[in-house]
Design a protein around this motif. Sequence first.
Motif, short mmCIF file in Angstrom:
data_model
loop_
_atom_site.label_atom_id
_atom_site.label_comp_id
_atom_site.label_asym_id
_atom_site.label_seq_id
_atom_site.Cartn_x
_atom_site.Cartn_y
_atom_site.Cartn_z
N ASP A 57 0.78 -1.24 0.00
CA ASP A 57 0.00 0.00 0.00
C ASP A 57 0.81 1.28 0.00
O ASP A 57 0.23 2.36 0.04
CB ASP A 57 -0.99 0.05 1.16
N GLY A 58 2.12 1.19 -0.04
CA GLY A 58 2.92 2.40 -0.15
C GLY A 58 3.02 2.84 -1.60
O GLY A 58 2.35 2.30 -2.48
N PRO A 59 3.83 3.88 -1.81
CA PRO A 59 4.67 4.55 -0.83
C PRO A 59 3.88 5.50 0.06
O PRO A 59 2.90 6.07 -0.37
CB PRO A 59 5.69 5.30 -1.68
N ASN A 60 4.36 5.64 1.29
CA ASN A 60 3.64 6.42 2.29
C ASN A 60 4.62 7.10 3.24
O ASN A 60 4.91 6.57 4.31
CB ASN A 60 2.70 5.49 3.08
N PRO A 61 5.16 8.26 2.82
CA PRO A 61 6.00 8.97 3.78
C PRO A 61 5.13 9.47 4.93
O PRO A 61 3.96 9.78 4.71
CB PRO A 61 6.56 10.12 2.95
N PRO A 62 5.65 9.51 6.17
CA PRO A 62 7.03 9.20 6.52
C PRO A 62 7.29 7.74 6.87
O PRO A 62 8.45 7.37 7.06
CB PRO A 62 7.25 10.07 7.76
N ASP A 63 6.25 6.91 6.97
CA ASP A 63 6.46 5.54 7.44
C ASP A 63 7.35 4.73 6.50
O ASP A 63 8.20 3.96 6.95
CB ASP A 63 5.11 4.83 7.63
N THR A 64 7.15 4.87 5.19
CA THR A 64 7.99 4.13 4.26
C THR A 64 9.44 4.54 4.40
O THR A 64 10.34 3.68 4.40
CB THR A 64 7.52 4.34 2.80
N LEU A 65 9.69 5.82 4.55
CA LEU A 65 11.07 6.29 4.67
C LEU A 65 11.72 5.78 5.96
O LEU A 65 12.89 5.38 5.96
CB LEU A 65 11.12 7.81 4.61
N ARG A 66 10.97 5.78 7.04
CA ARG A 66 11.52 5.26 8.30
C ARG A 66 11.75 3.76 8.21
O ARG A 66 12.76 3.24 8.71
CB ARG A 66 10.59 5.59 9.47
N LEU A 67 10.83 3.05 7.56
CA LEU A 67 11.01 1.62 7.35
C LEU A 67 12.26 1.34 6.53
O LEU A 67 13.04 0.42 6.84
CB LEU A 67 9.78 1.04 6.65
N LEU A 68 12.49 2.12 5.50
CA LEU A 68 13.70 1.94 4.70
C LEU A 68 14.95 2.11 5.55
O LEU A 68 15.94 1.37 5.38
CB LEU A 68 13.71 2.94 3.54
N GLY A 69 14.91 3.04 6.49
CA GLY A 69 16.04 3.21 7.39
C GLY A 69 16.27 1.98 8.26
O GLY A 69 17.42 1.56 8.48
N VAL A 70 15.19 1.39 8.76
CA VAL A 70 15.30 0.18 9.58
C VAL A 70 15.88 -0.96 8.76
O VAL A 70 16.79 -1.68 9.21
CB VAL A 70 13.91 -0.22 10.14
N LEU A 71 15.37 -1.17 7.56
CA LEU A 71 15.85 -2.25 6.71
C LEU A 71 17.32 -2.04 6.34
O LEU A 71 18.11 -3.00 6.29
CB LEU A 71 14.99 -2.35 5.45
N ARG A 72 17.68 -0.80 6.07
CA ARG A 72 19.08 -0.50 5.74
C ARG A 72 20.00 -0.80 6.92
O ARG A 72 21.07 -1.38 6.75
CB ARG A 72 19.20 0.97 5.32
N GLU A 73 19.56 -0.41 8.11
CA GLU A 73 20.37 -0.64 9.31
C GLU A 73 20.66 -2.13 9.52
O GLU A 73 21.76 -2.51 9.94
CB GLU A 73 19.64 -0.09 10.53
N HIS A 74 19.68 -2.96 9.20
CA HIS A 74 19.82 -4.40 9.43
C HIS A 74 20.19 -5.18 8.17
O HIS A 74 20.21 -6.41 8.19
CB HIS A 74 18.52 -4.95 10.03
N HIS A 75 20.48 -4.48 7.10
CA HIS A 75 20.90 -5.10 5.84
C HIS A 75 19.88 -6.14 5.35
O HIS A 75 20.22 -7.26 5.00
CB HIS A 75 22.28 -5.75 6.00
N VAL A 76 18.63 -5.72 5.34
CA VAL A 76 17.52 -6.59 4.91
C VAL A 76 16.94 -6.04 3.62
O VAL A 76 16.72 -4.83 3.48
CB VAL A 76 16.43 -6.65 6.00
N LYS A 77 16.67 -6.94 2.68
CA LYS A 77 15.96 -6.58 1.45
C LYS A 77 14.53 -7.13 1.54
O LYS A 77 14.31 -8.25 2.01
CB LYS A 77 16.66 -7.14 0.22
N ALA A 78 13.58 -6.33 1.07
CA ALA A 78 12.16 -6.69 1.16
C ALA A 78 11.49 -6.42 -0.18
O ALA A 78 12.09 -5.91 -1.11
CB ALA A 78 11.49 -5.89 2.27
N VAL A 79 10.22 -6.79 -0.25
CA VAL A 79 9.39 -6.52 -1.42
C VAL A 79 8.37 -5.44 -1.06
O VAL A 79 7.68 -5.55 -0.03
CB VAL A 79 8.66 -7.79 -1.91
#
Length: 235
Positions: A57-79
């Motif tokens: 259901d995104g993109p939806n700033p700011p939640d999508t952007l914060r989620l991207l930061g979490v995934l980047r921090e943990h080196h996780v790729k998602a769909v």
Amino acid sequence: MVNRSRRPRRARLLAIPLAAIGLVLGMTHPALADNPTSTVVDSTRGGGMSVGLTFDDGPNPPDTLRLLGVLREHHVKAVFCLWGDHVRQHPEVVRRIVADGHTLCNHGMHHDDMAAWPAQKIRADLLETSAAIRAAVPGAHIPYFRAPYGSWGQTPTVAADLGMQALGWRLAVGDWDPPGTAELIRRLREGITPGAVVLLHDGGGDRSQTVDAVAAVIPALRSEGWHLSLPARRG
């Protein structure tokens, strides 16, 4: 997938009795045709102690952007399963998703229930959605399609004809009606099974609880020997 007053009817019917025991399971989808590319996949490509995170259901700033930061921090790729109207509203967020190396999924232009639609109408909607995504990110690869509300109808076959694998899920934690971060964490920890694709949301409302839950669950899963993977593709 959307404002939860419009949450998938079929998924909601499944969710009500299961929520009472603390988790909500998505539908496991059988093959819809002999052609393997029109099968709805709900498992990871690695199998075993792996789990695939998918966000609708995104993109939806700011939640999508914060989620991207979490995934980047943990080196996780998602769909990320993108809603076409939202793509047009926030193309810069789509570019961030792609720049971070995540995988794109077509989730329909207007989040309509396509279960009863003829193939030609489905095709037009999917093509419009993919065009919106590629207007934001020229040449973007879109390997998956997920039907809004989990209402498949003829969509898997049409998606396969357009080069997209239909993407289902094994676990849906019910974050469309946010129950609190602690409850989402519990549903994820108790509901994840080996090789499961998990349905979560970064759009369609306030998804801050989902982002917080994901941030807590990823390191916990890794400490137990799980690894984060992408969904399978067939055909």
